[in-house]
Write a protein that holds these residues in place. Sequence first.
Motif, mmCIF file in Angstrom:
data_model
loop_
_atom_site.group_PDB
_atom_site.id
_atom_site.type_symbol
_atom_site.label_atom_id
_atom_site.label_comp_id
_atom_site.label_asym_id
_atom_site.label_seq_id
_atom_site.Cartn_x
_atom_site.Cartn_y
_atom_site.Cartn_z
ATOM 1 N N ILE A 39 -8.941 30.269 -10.718
ATOM 2 C CA ILE A 39 -9.992 29.589 -11.489
ATOM 3 C C ILE A 39 -10.196 28.148 -11.020
ATOM 4 O O ILE A 39 -10.751 27.319 -11.729
ATOM 5 C CB ILE A 39 -9.709 29.644 -13.016
ATOM 6 C CG1 ILE A 39 -8.328 29.061 -13.354
ATOM 7 C CG2 ILE A 39 -9.825 31.082 -13.534
ATOM 8 C CD1 ILE A 39 -8.042 28.984 -14.847
ATOM 9 N N ASP A 40 -9.695 27.857 -9.802
ATOM 10 C CA ASP A 40 -9.991 26.558 -9.184
ATOM 11 C C ASP A 40 -11.519 26.422 -9.076
ATOM 12 O O ASP A 40 -12.226 27.423 -8.927
ATOM 13 C CB ASP A 40 -9.436 26.493 -7.744
ATOM 14 C CG ASP A 40 -8.254 27.404 -7.497
ATOM 15 O OD1 ASP A 40 -7.163 26.886 -7.314
ATOM 16 O OD2 ASP A 40 -8.420 28.652 -7.507
ATOM 17 N N VAL A 41 -12.023 25.210 -9.085
ATOM 18 C CA VAL A 41 -13.443 25.035 -8.767
ATOM 19 C C VAL A 41 -13.692 25.636 -7.389
ATOM 20 O O VAL A 41 -12.785 25.717 -6.553
ATOM 21 C CB VAL A 41 -13.894 23.544 -8.794
ATOM 22 C CG1 VAL A 41 -13.865 22.982 -10.197
ATOM 23 C CG2 VAL A 41 -13.083 22.676 -7.828
ATOM 24 N N GLY A 65 -6.447 19.171 -16.728
ATOM 25 C CA GLY A 65 -6.357 20.534 -16.187
ATOM 26 C C GLY A 65 -6.228 20.519 -14.677
ATOM 27 O O GLY A 65 -7.212 20.473 -13.948
ATOM 28 N N THR A 66 -4.965 20.523 -14.188
ATOM 29 C CA THR A 66 -4.690 20.359 -12.750
ATOM 30 C C THR A 66 -4.701 21.685 -12.002
ATOM 31 O O THR A 66 -5.147 21.762 -10.866
ATOM 32 C CB THR A 66 -3.291 19.723 -12.552
ATOM 33 O OG1 THR A 66 -3.111 18.641 -13.455
ATOM 34 C CG2 THR A 66 -3.085 19.277 -11.124
ATOM 35 N N LEU A 67 -4.146 22.738 -12.621
ATOM 36 C CA LEU A 67 -3.839 24.006 -11.948
ATOM 37 C C LEU A 67 -3.041 23.681 -10.670
ATOM 38 O O LEU A 67 -2.030 22.995 -10.753
ATOM 39 C CB LEU A 67 -5.123 24.810 -11.700
ATOM 40 C CG LEU A 67 -4.933 26.259 -11.224
ATOM 41 C CD1 LEU A 67 -4.263 27.107 -12.297
ATOM 42 C CD2 LEU A 67 -6.269 26.909 -10.844
ATOM 43 N N TYR A 70 -6.346 21.813 -6.578
ATOM 44 C CA TYR A 70 -7.468 21.938 -5.634
ATOM 45 C C TYR A 70 -8.567 20.910 -5.958
ATOM 46 O O TYR A 70 -8.972 20.134 -5.080
ATOM 47 C CB TYR A 70 -8.015 23.370 -5.659
ATOM 48 C CG TYR A 70 -9.145 23.584 -4.682
ATOM 49 C CD1 TYR A 70 -8.897 23.676 -3.303
ATOM 50 C CD2 TYR A 70 -10.466 23.674 -5.111
ATOM 51 C CE1 TYR A 70 -9.941 23.861 -2.394
ATOM 52 C CE2 TYR A 70 -11.512 23.863 -4.211
ATOM 53 C CZ TYR A 70 -11.239 23.957 -2.864
ATOM 54 O OH TYR A 70 -12.282 24.137 -1.965
ATOM 55 N N SER A 71 -9.004 20.862 -7.209
ATOM 56 C CA SER A 71 -10.014 19.859 -7.586
ATOM 57 C C SER A 71 -9.434 18.449 -7.478
ATOM 58 O O SER A 71 -10.147 17.497 -7.138
ATOM 59 C CB SER A 71 -10.540 20.107 -9.002
ATOM 60 O OG SER A 71 -9.483 20.194 -9.930
ATOM 61 N N GLU A 89 -1.415 18.413 -16.801
ATOM 62 C CA GLU A 89 -1.167 19.850 -16.694
ATOM 63 C C GLU A 89 -0.020 20.259 -17.606
ATOM 64 O O GLU A 89 1.050 19.667 -17.575
ATOM 65 C CB GLU A 89 -0.842 20.201 -15.227
ATOM 66 C CG GLU A 89 -0.428 21.635 -14.986
ATOM 67 C CD GLU A 89 -1.451 22.668 -15.499
ATOM 68 O OE1 GLU A 89 -2.629 22.584 -15.148
ATOM 69 O OE2 GLU A 89 -1.027 23.550 -16.288
ATOM 70 N N ILE A 90 -0.249 21.307 -18.385
ATOM 71 C CA ILE A 90 0.778 21.755 -19.333
ATOM 72 C C ILE A 90 1.845 22.634 -18.685
ATOM 73 O O ILE A 90 2.991 22.661 -19.145
ATOM 74 C CB ILE A 90 0.111 22.511 -20.518
ATOM 75 C CG1 ILE A 90 1.068 22.605 -21.705
ATOM 76 C CG2 ILE A 90 -0.380 23.891 -20.113
ATOM 77 C CD1 ILE A 90 0.404 23.097 -22.995
ATOM 78 N N HIS A 94 2.514 25.301 -12.500
ATOM 79 C CA HIS A 94 1.261 24.874 -11.879
ATOM 80 C C HIS A 94 1.430 23.473 -11.287
ATOM 81 O O HIS A 94 1.009 23.214 -10.160
ATOM 82 C CB HIS A 94 0.125 24.859 -12.907
ATOM 83 C CG HIS A 94 -0.238 26.200 -13.456
ATOM 84 N ND1 HIS A 94 -1.273 26.386 -14.336
ATOM 85 C CD2 HIS A 94 0.297 27.434 -13.252
ATOM 86 C CE1 HIS A 94 -1.370 27.664 -14.649
ATOM 87 N NE2 HIS A 94 -0.419 28.331 -14.018
ATOM 88 N N ALA A 118 -1.994 18.185 -22.722
ATOM 89 C CA ALA A 118 -2.858 17.047 -22.369
ATOM 90 C C ALA A 118 -3.036 16.080 -23.544
ATOM 91 O O ALA A 118 -3.079 14.861 -23.332
ATOM 92 C CB ALA A 118 -4.213 17.551 -21.874
ATOM 93 N N ASP A 138 -11.290 20.041 -17.591
ATOM 94 C CA ASP A 138 -11.242 21.422 -17.073
ATOM 95 C C ASP A 138 -9.912 22.082 -17.470
ATOM 96 O O ASP A 138 -9.213 22.630 -16.630
ATOM 97 C CB ASP A 138 -11.402 21.393 -15.534
ATOM 98 C CG ASP A 138 -11.588 22.765 -14.934
ATOM 99 O OD1 ASP A 138 -11.987 23.689 -15.661
ATOM 100 O OD2 ASP A 138 -11.336 22.906 -13.720
ATOM 101 N N ALA A 139 -9.577 22.028 -18.756
ATOM 102 C CA ALA A 139 -8.308 22.620 -19.206
ATOM 103 C C ALA A 139 -8.599 23.704 -20.244
ATOM 104 O O ALA A 139 -9.526 24.502 -20.056
ATOM 105 C CB ALA A 139 -7.390 21.529 -19.745
ATOM 106 N N ASP A 140 -7.816 23.775 -21.321
ATOM 107 C CA ASP A 140 -8.035 24.770 -22.367
ATOM 108 C C ASP A 140 -9.303 24.425 -23.147
ATOM 109 O O ASP A 140 -9.421 23.335 -23.711
ATOM 110 C CB ASP A 140 -6.806 24.867 -23.277
ATOM 111 C CG ASP A 140 -6.340 23.506 -23.781
ATOM 112 O OD1 ASP A 140 -6.371 22.524 -23.004
ATOM 113 O OD2 ASP A 140 -5.987 23.414 -24.971
ATOM 114 N N TYR A 147 -10.789 16.584 -25.966
ATOM 115 C CA TYR A 147 -10.674 15.918 -24.660
ATOM 116 C C TYR A 147 -11.856 14.971 -24.447
ATOM 117 O O TYR A 147 -11.694 13.863 -23.926
ATOM 118 C CB TYR A 147 -10.597 16.951 -23.531
ATOM 119 C CG TYR A 147 -9.354 17.806 -23.597
ATOM 120 C CD1 TYR A 147 -8.157 17.298 -24.096
ATOM 121 C CD2 TYR A 147 -9.359 19.125 -23.167
ATOM 122 C CE1 TYR A 147 -7.011 18.079 -24.169
ATOM 123 C CE2 TYR A 147 -8.220 19.912 -23.240
ATOM 124 C CZ TYR A 147 -7.048 19.387 -23.744
ATOM 125 O OH TYR A 147 -5.930 20.162 -23.815
#
Length: 220
Positions: A39-41, A65-67, A70-71, A89-90, A94, A118, A138-140, A147
């Motif tokens: 789900i990366d951009v 929202g790091t994942l 990539y972003s 990032e939680i 990740h 976050a 870009d998180a939950d 946010y």
Amino acid sequence: MTQTNWDAVDGFIEEKLLPYDAALEAALAANRSHGLPAIDVSPAQGKLLHLLARMCGASRILEIGTLGGYSTIWLARALPEGGKVVTLEIDPRHAEVARANVENAGLADRVDIRIGPALKSLEEIGEGGEPFDLVFIDADKPNNANYLDWALRLSRPGTVIICDNVVRNGAVLDESDSDPNVVGVRASLSLLGNTPGLEATAIQTVGVKGYDGFAIGIVG
Ligand code: SAH
Ligand code: DHB
Ligand code: MG
């Protein structure tokens, strides 16, 4: 037009406008090999974030929202000398993959990955510090309005705020949808529309990630 066309056109855009980039490709490969959700951009979206950050001269960027980063890499590459991306990032797994990807991209000195929920990290960052120039949410999605609220508190006039995934295959239209993701996105769009001084819009997108959209605003 179908997903097949959208994929093909994104491929064409990448071929024309996004030169091969070893660190970004390696980050996506690492994310998949570590089992992170895909789900990366998209590459074209990542470059849009990068261009927006450069267009507004952002030197302090907040990402929620790091994942696998990539972003984060796209954003960090937009920074001038001495700039910083703080990314929240939680999931420690990740964050660990992101840390390695950011390091591999040569950006470890300008990316600060904060592990934890976050909302807790945002409280620690707190009000009254130096404001951010650009915030990417870009998180939950259930917390989107929270946010956005924090983004506003950590902003200055001119700060750019971007929210991912505001269309969700059109689900955002359905006011009776009880999916907390949809409820959260709808709440954040209402807040974007109702905050005095904040000017915002949203753009529907199609591409390798299907049918979705970005909201973008500037703080007054
Ligand atoms: N911006 C990334 C994608 C982020 S996906 C990119 O485009 O490359 C959303 C991320 O938010 C996931 O890694 C998920 O673990 C994280 N997340 C979910 N809930 C969270 C929370 N409460 N606090 C911080 N991060 C959260
Ligand atoms: C989802 C989350 C995202 O941030 C995204 O860009 C796409 C999908 C999801 O949770 O399904
Ligand atoms: Mg997203």
